[in-house]
Enzyme design. Sequence first.
Site, PDB file in Angstrom:
ATOM      1  N   GLU A 172     -87.663   3.384  -9.957  1.00  0.00           N
ATOM      2  CA  GLU A 172     -88.774   4.296 -10.713  1.00  0.00           C
ATOM      3  C   GLU A 172     -90.093   4.030  -9.672  1.00  0.00           C
ATOM      4  OE1 GLU A 172     -89.337   6.045 -12.966  1.00  0.00           O
ATOM      5  OE2 GLU A 172     -88.195   5.877 -14.195  1.00  0.00           O
ATOM      6  N   ASP A 173     -90.908   5.378 -10.220  1.00  0.00           N
ATOM      7  CA  ASP A 173     -91.522   5.553  -9.566  1.00  0.00           C
ATOM      8  C   ASP A 173     -93.047   4.929 -10.624  1.00  0.00           C
ATOM      9  OD1 ASP A 173     -91.641   7.347 -11.344  1.00  0.00           O
ATOM     10  OD2 ASP A 173     -92.607   8.925 -10.959  1.00  0.00           O
ATOM     11  N   ASP A 184     -94.374   3.426 -17.751  1.00  0.00           N
ATOM     12  CA  ASP A 184     -95.463   3.622 -18.672  1.00  0.00           C
ATOM     13  C   ASP A 184     -95.307   2.928 -20.204  1.00  0.00           C
ATOM     14  OD1 ASP A 184     -97.714   4.795 -19.912  1.00  0.00           O
ATOM     15  OD2 ASP A 184     -97.530   6.253 -19.318  1.00  0.00           O
ATOM     16  N   PHE A 190    -104.879   8.152 -15.188  1.00  0.00           N
ATOM     17  CA  PHE A 190    -103.860   9.480 -14.834  1.00  0.00           C
ATOM     18  C   PHE A 190    -104.170   9.662 -14.130  1.00  0.00           C
ATOM     19  CE2 PHE A 190    -100.832  12.365 -17.110  1.00  0.00           C
ATOM     20  CZ  PHE A 190    -100.173  12.718 -16.537  1.00  0.00           C
ATOM     21  N   ARG A 234     -96.896  16.022  -6.252  1.00  0.00           N
ATOM     22  CA  ARG A 234     -95.495  15.286  -6.360  1.00  0.00           C
ATOM     23  C   ARG A 234     -95.917  14.810  -5.070  1.00  0.00           C
ATOM     24  NH1 ARG A 234     -92.559  14.448 -10.580  1.00  0.00           N
ATOM     25  NH2 ARG A 234     -91.774  15.990 -12.207  1.00  0.00           N
TER      26      ARG A 234
HETATM   27  C1  PRP Z   1     -92.491   9.556 -16.117  1.00  0.00           C
HETATM   28  C2  PRP Z   1     -91.336   8.463 -14.572  1.00  0.00           C
HETATM   29  C3  PRP Z   1     -90.734   7.311 -15.629  1.00  0.00           C
HETATM   30  C4  PRP Z   1     -91.076   7.958 -16.738  1.00  0.00           C
HETATM   31  C5  PRP Z   1     -92.400   6.467 -17.665  1.00  0.00           C
HETATM   32  O1  PRP Z   1     -91.099  11.202 -15.685  1.00  0.00           O
HETATM   33  O2  PRP Z   1     -91.090   8.437 -13.625  1.00  0.00           O
HETATM   34  O3  PRP Z   1     -89.329   7.570 -14.899  1.00  0.00           O
HETATM   35  O4  PRP Z   1     -91.849   8.801 -16.658  1.00  0.00           O
HETATM   36  O5  PRP Z   1     -92.313   6.882 -18.682  1.00  0.00           O
HETATM   37  P1  PRP Z   1     -92.054   5.925 -19.550  1.00  0.00           P
HETATM   38  O6  PRP Z   1     -92.296   4.199 -19.143  1.00  0.00           O
HETATM   39  O7  PRP Z   1     -93.275   5.786 -20.370  1.00  0.00           O
HETATM   40  O8  PRP Z   1     -90.709   6.199 -20.614  1.00  0.00           O
HETATM   41  P2  PRP Z   1     -91.020  12.191 -16.392  1.00  0.00           P
HETATM   42  O9  PRP Z   1     -90.028  11.735 -17.164  1.00  0.00           O
HETATM   43  O10 PRP Z   1     -92.470  12.452 -16.152  1.00  0.00           O
HETATM   44  O11 PRP Z   1     -90.424  13.286 -15.275  1.00  0.00           O
HETATM   45  P3  PRP Z   1     -90.444  13.148 -13.435  1.00  0.00           P
HETATM   46  O12 PRP Z   1     -89.995  11.791 -12.769  1.00  0.00           O
HETATM   47  O13 PRP Z   1     -89.561  14.403 -13.005  1.00  0.00           O
HETATM   48  O14 PRP Z   1     -91.655  13.427 -13.178  1.00  0.00           O
END
Ligand code: PRP
Length: 181
Positions: free
Chosen positions: A98-99, A102, A151, A164
Amino acid sequence: MYNDIEQIWISKEDLSKRIKEIALELDEEYKGKNPLMICILRGAVMFFADLIREMKIPLEIDFMSISSYGAGVNSTGEVKLVKDLDTKLAGRDVIIVEDIIDTGYTLQYLKKNLNTRNPNSIKTCCLLDKPSRREVETYPDFKGFEIENQFVVGYGLDFDQNYRNLPEIGILKPSVYQEEK
Ligand code: PRP
């Protein structure tokens, strides 16, 4: 793009150095295991591509897409499976890549969902961890950097699908997301 960035938070060099260290840890832990590395689209794509290229052990890859945010800055807590894996997980050693973590809702959902498919093991590897935002108790097994509640965008992370392609991790100017309302 850089006009919207307040500050570069993690440089290309720091990202690359830390990713090499994580790759070494994973190589060590998964020696002889041929892990299945799962890239969670879309945010993890840069981290994933760089991480697997630093790893020296045999491994396989697959992709999954999850959606947890709307277009804005706040998580809704709702997690939706958008694209599933092509690979069967039974008996596999799975590493979710994962990136960012949160609130933790996405990771919690992923672990629960993948666990029902009888893998041998599941571990999580996350580039950025924002523990101050956590709403559910879930933590990565391997992580790059712990960050405050800024952010951040870049290196795969977006705001409203942009930024991105920034090669560094930067802090977005508040004026950019405040204009959204
Ligand atoms: C982001 C990120 C994680 C998630 C984390 O994805 O890549 O998957 O949010 O947030 P959380 O811990 O509050 O669940 P996003 O849905 O923004 O999609 P993306 O990866 O396409 O940007």
